[in-house]
Design a protein around this motif. Structure first.
Motif, PDB file in Angstrom:
ATOM      1  N   HIS A  40      -0.896  38.669 -16.954  1.00 57.35           N
ATOM      2  CA  HIS A  40      -0.564  37.746 -15.874  1.00 57.35           C
ATOM      3  C   HIS A  40      -0.363  38.537 -14.590  1.00 57.35           C
ATOM      4  O   HIS A  40      -0.179  39.758 -14.609  1.00 57.35           O
ATOM      5  CB  HIS A  40       0.690  36.957 -16.217  1.00 57.35           C
ATOM      6  N   ALA A  41      -0.392  37.813 -13.479  1.00 56.75           N
ATOM      7  CA  ALA A  41      -0.209  38.457 -12.182  1.00 56.75           C
ATOM      8  C   ALA A  41       1.212  39.006 -12.036  1.00 56.75           C
ATOM      9  O   ALA A  41       2.139  38.551 -12.689  1.00 56.75           O
ATOM     10  CB  ALA A  41      -0.501  37.443 -11.081  1.00 56.75           C
ATOM     11  N   GLU A  42       1.336  39.994 -11.191  1.00 55.79           N
ATOM     12  CA  GLU A  42       2.638  40.579 -10.810  1.00 55.79           C
ATOM     13  C   GLU A  42       2.638  40.698  -9.292  1.00 55.79           C
ATOM     14  O   GLU A  42       2.836  41.776  -8.725  1.00 55.79           O
ATOM     15  CB  GLU A  42       2.811  41.965 -11.446  1.00 55.79           C
ATOM     16  N   MET A  43       2.429  39.531  -8.644  1.00 57.99           N
ATOM     17  CA  MET A  43       2.161  39.524  -7.209  1.00 57.99           C
ATOM     18  C   MET A  43       3.289  40.090  -6.366  1.00 57.99           C
ATOM     19  O   MET A  43       3.058  40.526  -5.240  1.00 57.99           O
ATOM     20  CB  MET A  43       1.853  38.105  -6.748  1.00 57.99           C
TER      21      MET A  43
ATOM     22  N   TYR B  25      -5.276  48.547  -7.274  1.00 52.15           N
ATOM     23  CA  TYR B  25      -3.924  48.231  -7.752  1.00 52.15           C
ATOM     24  C   TYR B  25      -3.514  46.817  -7.325  1.00 52.15           C
ATOM     25  O   TYR B  25      -3.042  46.016  -8.133  1.00 52.15           O
ATOM     26  CB  TYR B  25      -2.919  49.276  -7.251  1.00 52.15           C
ATOM     27  N   ASN B  26      -3.729  46.505  -6.038  1.00 53.13           N
ATOM     28  CA  ASN B  26      -3.333  45.172  -5.566  1.00 53.13           C
ATOM     29  C   ASN B  26      -4.139  44.077  -6.270  1.00 53.13           C
ATOM     30  O   ASN B  26      -3.606  43.011  -6.588  1.00 53.13           O
ATOM     31  CB  ASN B  26      -3.484  45.065  -4.044  1.00 53.13           C
TER      32      ASN B  26
ATOM     33  N   TYR C 236      -5.207  44.282  -9.246  1.00 57.48           N
ATOM     34  CA  TYR C 236      -4.675  44.175 -10.608  1.00 57.48           C
ATOM     35  C   TYR C 236      -3.392  43.346 -10.636  1.00 57.48           C
ATOM     36  O   TYR C 236      -3.225  42.483 -11.494  1.00 57.48           O
ATOM     37  CB  TYR C 236      -4.445  45.567 -11.221  1.00 57.48           C
ATOM     38  N   VAL C 237      -2.499  43.565  -9.682  1.00 60.59           N
ATOM     39  CA  VAL C 237      -1.266  42.769  -9.711  1.00 60.59           C
ATOM     40  C   VAL C 237      -1.494  41.326  -9.267  1.00 60.59           C
ATOM     41  O   VAL C 237      -0.751  40.431  -9.659  1.00 60.59           O
ATOM     42  CB  VAL C 237      -0.090  43.406  -8.908  1.00 60.59           C
TER      43      VAL C 237
ATOM     44  N   ALA D  62       2.700  43.800  -5.157  1.00 61.28           N
ATOM     45  CA  ALA D  62       1.560  44.213  -4.332  1.00 61.28           C
ATOM     46  C   ALA D  62       2.050  45.132  -3.208  1.00 61.28           C
ATOM     47  O   ALA D  62       3.141  44.943  -2.653  1.00 61.28           O
ATOM     48  CB  ALA D  62       0.872  42.989  -3.740  1.00 61.28           C
ATOM     49  N   ILE D  63       1.218  46.128  -2.894  1.00 61.11           N
ATOM     50  CA  ILE D  63       1.511  47.038  -1.783  1.00 61.11           C
ATOM     51  C   ILE D  63       1.311  46.286  -0.472  1.00 61.11           C
ATOM     52  O   ILE D  63       0.313  45.581  -0.301  1.00 61.11           O
ATOM     53  CB  ILE D  63       0.563  48.260  -1.819  1.00 61.11           C
TER      54      ILE D  63
END
Lengths: 290, 290
Positions: A150-153, B218-219, B221-222, A156-157
């Motif tokens: 699942h997403a881990e928004m 990375y972004n 992916y999240v 995000a950087i």
């Protein structure tokens, strides 16, 4: 009376609710999150009193949602003491003997907003909660967006604001590099020494939060092009959405064409912070139809 | 012989190809992108020679993909001279009388990588091209990710590298704020005075590009949790993918669990830069089956 069940599984409490097929809540209780065994026993005891037909769980994470995985239905690598690698769906299914939908808390909220809140009538929405942590969930059509996980928004950087470059951030993994490190409730306390609710709404820290919310809304739009971006969570109570839209426009700078930003970017529209619970009821009903 | 058609509609050339139902290319030509009328006339003349059954177009953008829109099938607000608000699907459909699939060039490539390239066997992939411009497309299941519009992933805001903070960037809309402004081919020339292909592969500018590629991986992916992230495009020829994975790890810093990064992050796997063309053939075949 046949009922639908919802669990909002959070790090401090489990909200358990049952509703009829018209989505009217019959009963809702909050159980403290103690040990998995104690909490799940109490959860099961609650639902056993009702003629439950299907249940949906929106959980804190990270969780395993891969249906062919051995740990499907587990909370996996959480730092929450005692909950690492805990099977949630297994005990619920074997005790309650109903279909159990398993997703993240923010996916439940996204679904609730799409069905009952400010995402009604749209094809696709992204939901962000900005509170103690930051998370996001996306629905396109009837599908959650997510592949092997699942997403881990919230992690995000993001590009830091010029005035915020010396702030070290609060994310234990990413410091001041990610959204959660820079825009969560604890980031407000780390900058000002006070909780967001104790600060005047015109405090400059809220301008920083609006900057990051506007940036993530813009990045979400270029990455996913959703029809609606919805913000919820405790920190958002203090944020002027017109500022979030203003920053979206500054980041976009005329590049992508959007619908009216008052339509595109909105706050949560399900009453009583109920987007996850009502999303769960809708997901449980979907599972029954399958 | 019944054939499938593909158009890669680019700003400098239209690549038109036909293939049999075993995806073997029968003929492929390149037509210069001049005026819409001239180019589309030549395109139609090419396809009219074959027994075409379905056609897919992967186009430069922005494009209108909303099926209920009056401008569905149009290239919309492009700065490309003469092509603004140009109907592409309409003339093709009325001349060739076959189903026409309409999507972005990067979505075609994402589909091609998923069907024939380094995304084979996965549920979900995101494809990035890093060249003169930067774009990205996503497929989850059989659906492209995108709601009211298509993604514009090249224009996501990124955190600049510490050593890169004085560079003004090359994006006409976002300067040094977005990925395209900082990591496209022209950004290399703006920093060094030379084209990427004329520089040694150990030039420090490529370390910056790898940093931005790692950050966007990375972004991605999240935000989307895809099973595969694939990079293509001319600039990627000079980038060491182990560096991209190294930066992914630095951004992640142990937060999200991923599969083996050698699996997760790969370069384009369709021979002869053919991911978009073969993606189009697969999309055309899908359209026939509907």
């Amino acid at each position: 009376m046949k009922l639908l069940g919802s669990i909002e599984a959070g790090g401090t409490k489990f909200v358990c609710s049952v509703a009829n097929f018209d989505f009217e809540i019959i009963k809702s209780i909050q159980l403290p999150t103690t040990s998995p065994e104690e909490t799940l026993t109490a959860v099961i005891k609650f639902f056993e009193k009702y003629e439950l037909t299907a249940l949906a769980v929106g959980s804190f994470g990270p969780i395993d949602i891969q249906e062919d995985s051995e740990r499907y239905g587990f909370i996996t690598s959480t730092p929450k003491l005692g909950w690492k690698n805990t099977d949630i769906v297994g005990p619920l299914k074997s005790a309650l003997k109903v279909p159990v939908v398993w997703t993240t808390d923010v996916n439940s909220s996204a679904y609730g907003e799409k069905m009952f809140g400010n995402g009604q009538g749209t094809h696709s929405i992204v939901y962000f909660t900005i509170g103690t942590g930051i998370g996001g969930g996306s629905v396109q059509g009837n599908q959650f967006i997510g592949g092997i996980s699942h997403a881990e928004m919230g992690h995000a950087i993001v590009e830091r604001h010029e005035k915020d470059r010396d702030f070290l951030g609060v994310c234990p993994f990413h410091g001041n590099r990610c959204l959660e490190g820079l825009a969560s409730g604890p980031s407000i306390k780390a900058r000002t020494g006070r909780s967001g609710e104790d600060l005047p709404v015109d405090h400059e820290v809220f301008d920083l939060i609006a900057y990051y919310a506007g940036q993530i809304a813009y990045n979400t739009y270029v990455n996913l092009a959703p029809e609606r971006i919805i913000f919820g969570g405790s920190v958002l109570q203090s944020i002027d959405m017109t500022k979030v839209r203003k920053y979206f426009n500054e980041f976009n700078n005329g590049y992508v064409q959007t619908s009216d930003l008052d339509d595109l970017i909105q706050i949560s529209g399900v009453a009583d912070n109920g987007s996850a619970t009502f999303g769960n009821f809708a997901l449980a009903l979907e599972a029954l139809k399958k």
